[in-house]
Design a protein around this motif. Sequence first.
Motif, mmCIF file in Angstrom:
data_model
loop_
_atom_site.group_PDB
_atom_site.id
_atom_site.type_symbol
_atom_site.label_atom_id
_atom_site.label_comp_id
_atom_site.label_asym_id
_atom_site.label_seq_id
_atom_site.Cartn_x
_atom_site.Cartn_y
_atom_site.Cartn_z
ATOM 1 N N VAL A 97 2.622 19.552 4.672
ATOM 2 C CA VAL A 97 3.063 17.232 4.762
ATOM 3 C C VAL A 97 2.829 16.222 5.722
ATOM 4 N N ASP A 98 2.754 15.421 5.370
ATOM 5 C CA ASP A 98 2.775 14.368 6.085
ATOM 6 C C ASP A 98 4.003 13.196 6.140
ATOM 7 N N PHE A 99 5.407 13.072 7.393
ATOM 8 C CA PHE A 99 5.803 11.959 6.365
ATOM 9 C C PHE A 99 5.500 10.253 5.936
ATOM 10 N N ARG A 100 5.643 9.963 5.003
ATOM 11 C CA ARG A 100 4.650 8.835 4.558
ATOM 12 C C ARG A 100 5.491 7.506 5.253
ATOM 13 N N LEU A 139 4.997 1.530 -10.146
ATOM 14 C CA LEU A 139 4.532 1.027 -8.804
ATOM 15 C C LEU A 139 4.927 2.574 -8.704
ATOM 16 N N HIS A 140 4.445 3.545 -6.934
ATOM 17 C CA HIS A 140 4.987 4.460 -6.633
ATOM 18 C C HIS A 140 6.409 3.749 -5.974
ATOM 19 N N ARG A 141 7.102 5.167 -6.022
ATOM 20 C CA ARG A 141 9.068 5.572 -5.277
ATOM 21 C C ARG A 141 8.207 5.387 -4.308
ATOM 22 N N HIS A 142 9.976 5.897 -3.683
ATOM 23 C CA HIS A 142 9.617 6.066 -2.005
ATOM 24 C C HIS A 142 11.600 7.012 -2.481
ATOM 25 N N GLU A 151 9.512 7.356 5.853
ATOM 26 C CA GLU A 151 10.388 9.001 4.174
ATOM 27 C C GLU A 151 10.385 9.393 5.222
ATOM 28 N N LEU A 152 11.997 9.665 4.840
ATOM 29 C CA LEU A 152 12.873 11.278 5.758
ATOM 30 C C LEU A 152 12.486 12.583 5.109
ATOM 31 N N ALA A 153 12.153 12.607 3.210
ATOM 32 C CA ALA A 153 11.971 13.564 3.045
ATOM 33 C C ALA A 153 10.556 14.172 2.720
ATOM 34 N N LEU A 154 9.330 15.016 2.577
ATOM 35 C CA LEU A 154 8.157 15.628 2.677
ATOM 36 C C LEU A 154 8.138 15.836 0.830
ATOM 37 N N LEU A 155 7.020 15.044 0.558
ATOM 38 C CA LEU A 155 6.641 15.463 -0.623
ATOM 39 C C LEU A 155 6.199 16.677 -1.048
ATOM 40 N N ASP A 156 6.049 17.030 -2.435
ATOM 41 C CA ASP A 156 5.467 17.855 -2.539
ATOM 42 C C ASP A 156 5.143 17.976 -4.596
ATOM 43 N N LYS A 157 4.647 18.586 -5.692
ATOM 44 C CA LYS A 157 4.107 18.819 -6.480
ATOM 45 C C LYS A 157 5.402 17.334 -7.764
ATOM 46 N N GLU A 158 6.755 18.010 -7.518
ATOM 47 C CA GLU A 158 7.977 17.756 -8.481
ATOM 48 C C GLU A 158 8.199 16.620 -7.853
ATOM 49 N N LEU A 159 8.246 16.296 -6.688
ATOM 50 C CA LEU A 159 8.763 15.032 -6.241
ATOM 51 C C LEU A 159 7.471 14.006 -7.520
ATOM 52 N N ILE A 160 6.032 14.734 -6.247
ATOM 53 C CA ILE A 160 4.958 13.302 -7.610
ATOM 54 C C ILE A 160 4.811 12.969 -8.863
ATOM 55 N N ALA A 161 5.793 14.184 -9.120
ATOM 56 C CA ALA A 161 5.677 14.679 -10.977
ATOM 57 C C ALA A 161 6.723 13.324 -11.686
ATOM 58 N N ASN A 162 7.790 12.978 -10.203
ATOM 59 C CA ASN A 162 8.911 12.455 -10.993
ATOM 60 C C ASN A 162 8.587 10.781 -10.065
ATOM 61 N N GLY A 163 7.063 10.222 -9.938
ATOM 62 C CA GLY A 163 7.072 9.331 -9.811
ATOM 63 C C GLY A 163 6.704 8.769 -8.545
ATOM 64 N N LEU A 164 7.480 9.470 -7.455
ATOM 65 C CA LEU A 164 7.346 9.253 -5.810
ATOM 66 C C LEU A 164 4.884 9.447 -5.622
ATOM 67 N N ASN A 222 0.875 -1.201 0.281
ATOM 68 C CA ASN A 222 -0.137 0.138 0.140
ATOM 69 C C ASN A 222 0.783 1.228 0.197
ATOM 70 N N SER A 223 0.334 2.505 -0.742
ATOM 71 C CA SER A 223 0.935 3.694 -0.275
ATOM 72 C C SER A 223 -0.157 4.271 -0.289
ATOM 73 N N ARG A 224 0.434 5.287 1.368
ATOM 74 C CA ARG A 224 -0.759 6.347 2.126
ATOM 75 C C ARG A 224 0.075 7.750 1.407
ATOM 76 N N TYR A 225 -0.903 8.796 0.812
ATOM 77 C CA TYR A 225 -0.059 10.447 1.772
ATOM 78 C C TYR A 225 -1.556 11.064 2.528
ATOM 79 N N ASN A 226 -0.587 11.409 3.118
ATOM 80 C CA ASN A 226 -1.296 12.618 3.790
ATOM 81 C C ASN A 226 -1.347 13.922 3.789
ATOM 82 N N VAL A 227 -1.847 14.872 3.627
ATOM 83 C CA VAL A 227 -1.670 16.754 4.455
ATOM 84 C C VAL A 227 -2.195 16.939 5.218
#
Length: 207
Positions: free
Chosen positions: A89-92, A154-157, A194-207, A18-23
């Motif tokens: 943004v929450d850490f995944r 699949l999602h990346r990390h 995860e040690l980094a917070l996600l943003d639009k740029e990271l999501i666009a790169n497959g995370l 599973n992959s969960r995203y939370n803000v």
Amino acid sequence: KTKRLKSVIALHTPTALNSRYNVTWSEEETASASMGAELFQAKGWGGNKDSALSSVANVALSKGPNSGMVSAATGLAANPRKEQLFKGVDFRTFAFNYSFAPRNESEAENVLNIIKMFKFHMHPEMKDTTSFLYLYPSEFDIVYYKGSKENLKLHRHTSCALTGLEINYTPNGNFTTFANGMPTQIDVVLQFKELALLDKELIANGL
């Protein structure tokens, strides 16, 4: 100073992936901000004085002394003018569950070596002999493969920390071993963050 380790652990993809995203959004009252603007206008620089008086009454009903009594006597209730404000943004976090059932003592030894490697790299080491400072534990790069290539469907990390490791040597309620004492079945739960917070740029790169 950091360095990339050569340690690699290859495991099958867990049955529950599973992959969960939370803000985080928070409910906030914005009545006081609008009241300040309306009072400024009512001072003679334009605006509606009735609106300003309404804002004063709002504060009297919500935060003023004896606000409950004022509300009961007038039959009026303050409009808090609540809005949802974005906070961050929450850490995944995610967990991998594995059930190992080695067929012989050699396979059981491999399972224990895998567990030992996870235990070793999730813990820190001492900076010096005074045992006063820690060096950070290892970080984990998790990649899903299809055959010999990364599975980009699949999602990346981002890099992860192993924050929890649970080992169950009696998953069936009985403790059984091979002749040399190696357990015949072991369940393992790996909890990562995860040690980094996600943003639009990271999501666009497959995370």
